[in-house]
Design an enzyme around this catalytic site. Structure first.
Site, PDB file in Angstrom:
ATOM      1  N   ALA A 175       0.952  -1.242   0.046  1.00 22.95           N
ATOM      2  CA  ALA A 175      -0.117   0.017   0.027  1.00 22.95           C
ATOM      3  C   ALA A 175       0.717   1.333   0.005  1.00 22.95           C
ATOM      4  O   ALA A 175       0.269   2.472   0.175  1.00 22.95           O
ATOM      5  CB  ALA A 175      -0.936   0.044   1.154  1.00 22.95           C
ATOM      6  N   ALA A 176       2.280   0.996   0.024  1.00 23.16           N
ATOM      7  CA  ALA A 176       2.901   2.314  -0.013  1.00 23.16           C
ATOM      8  C   ALA A 176       2.596   3.087  -1.436  1.00 23.16           C
ATOM      9  O   ALA A 176       2.436   4.511  -1.341  1.00 23.16           O
ATOM     10  CB  ALA A 176       4.553   2.253   0.023  1.00 23.16           C
ATOM     11  N   GLY A 177       2.398   2.536  -2.435  1.00 25.88           N
ATOM     12  CA  GLY A 177       2.080   3.181  -3.700  1.00 25.88           C
ATOM     13  C   GLY A 177       0.653   4.054  -3.576  1.00 25.88           C
ATOM     14  O   GLY A 177       0.444   5.117  -3.981  1.00 25.88           O
ATOM     15  N   ASP A 178      -0.368   3.437  -2.851  1.00 21.47           N
ATOM     16  CA  ASP A 178      -1.491   3.523  -2.858  1.00 21.47           C
ATOM     17  C   ASP A 178      -1.495   5.199  -1.765  1.00 21.47           C
ATOM     18  O   ASP A 178      -2.193   6.036  -2.055  1.00 21.47           O
ATOM     19  CB  ASP A 178      -2.588   2.781  -1.977  1.00 21.47           C
ATOM     20  CG  ASP A 178      -2.659   1.638  -2.934  1.00 21.47           C
ATOM     21  OD1 ASP A 178      -2.676   1.745  -4.236  1.00 21.47           O
ATOM     22  OD2 ASP A 178      -2.911   0.338  -2.509  1.00 21.47           O
TER      23      ASP A 178
END
Length: 308
Positions: free
Chosen positions: A251-254
């Site tokens: 979820a880092a990209g989210d």
């Protein structure tokens, strides 16, 4: 509604996560450690990130008529996200993601789309007025491409800025890309889009130039610990990452995309917004899980990260 409103159209999943020493290769069985379930889905993660970071958000998604769908609805309400456009599919279960996280925080993910695959253009028709009153439309690719095309074209026709996070990677047509204001691939997705392996900032510059040539005005390539590269109106800018010890990159990209949308909705420049997004993503990788890792706005202040 106002120009600050952010519409997120995307997926809702329940993540099933196992921590293990390393991600197994084909044919290998690995005895893992802790197991937990965490609400996820790229669309839901980005909507939660927008809400926690202070943005005004409306989320359009589809879940199954099952326990996971009901849990998702409750959790969105607790986050202050309207569930008016969270639709229940009678025929498919809610989406699930099977996630393996290794000792270095890297992950391997398999998604069963379920109801997400049934979020069709006709489902967006009731929300067109909601979209029309927004300033930003944020999407990913865990829903049907026809829905992504429909929403992007409609939003762009009204002058709404479309941010496309091309994950998981799919075929992106020139017709779609001409409606995208900002595309935000990670290094692997940028490689898949451009055909250029992206291992350095120099590689990212070449890839961004090719991607922009496909019809997108602005390109932001996220590169983990190397930060991010911006190509805006033909000009490059590099934004460094904050050094942290990664525990889980899920979820880092989210988080990055949600934070990017929030900063832009507040009138920040693209460079300022990317800086803010890098800082929020840096916090998220120090925690396990998807939505459980998403920081709140006040945490960026506590962590000596400037509030833009």
């Amino acid at each position: 509604m106002s120009a600050k409103k952010i519409i997120v159209v995307g997926s809702t999943n329940m993540d099933m996560v196992v921590k293990t020493s390393h991600i197994p290769v084909p044919g290998e069985t690995v005895l893992g450690g802790s197991f937990f379930m965490n609400p996820g889905g790229k669309g839901a993660n980005q909507a939660v990130a927008v809400a926690r970071l202070g943005g005004e958000v409306s989320f359009i998604s589809k879940v199954g008529n099952d326990i996971f769908g009901k849990q998702s609805s409750q959790l969105f309400e607790e986050e202050g996200i309207s569930t008016r456009y969270l639709l229940a599919d009678a025929g498919e279960p809610s989406g699930v993601a099977l996630i393996t996280v290794d000792a270095h925080g890297e992950n391997s993910i398999v998604v069963a789309s379920g109801a997400n695959a049934n979020l069709l253009p006709k489902d967006l028709e009731a929300a067109l007025n909601e979209i029309a009153g927004a300033g930003i439309l944020l999407m990913q690719l865990e829903i049907p491409m026809e829905t992504v095309h429909f929403a992007a074209k409609y939003a762009a026709s009204l002058g709404i800025k479309v941010i496309l996070n091309p994950a998981p990677m799919n075929t992106l047509t020139p017709e779609l890309l001409q409606h995208v204001h900002i595309i935000t691939p990670n290094s692997k997705e940028a490689e898949m889009l451009s055909g250029i392996p992206v291992n350095s900032i120099a590689d990212a510059r070449k890839a961004a130039t090719l991607i922009a040539g496909m019809g997108v005005k602005n390109v932001v390539i996220t590169m983990g610990a190397q930060g991010a590269l911006i190509l805006e109106d033909g000009r490059f800018e590099e934004v460094p990452a904050r050094p942290v010890e990664a525990v889980d990159t899920t979820a880092a990209g989210d988080v990055f995309n949600g934070a990017l949308a929030v900063a832009l909705s507040e009138g920040k420049t693209l460079a300022e917004a990317v800086q803010f997004a890098c800082q929020a993503a840096a916090i998220s990788v120090t925690r396990l899980g998807a939505q459980s890792s998403i920081p709140h706005r006040n945490e960026l202040i506590v962590s000596n990260l400037p509030r833009l």
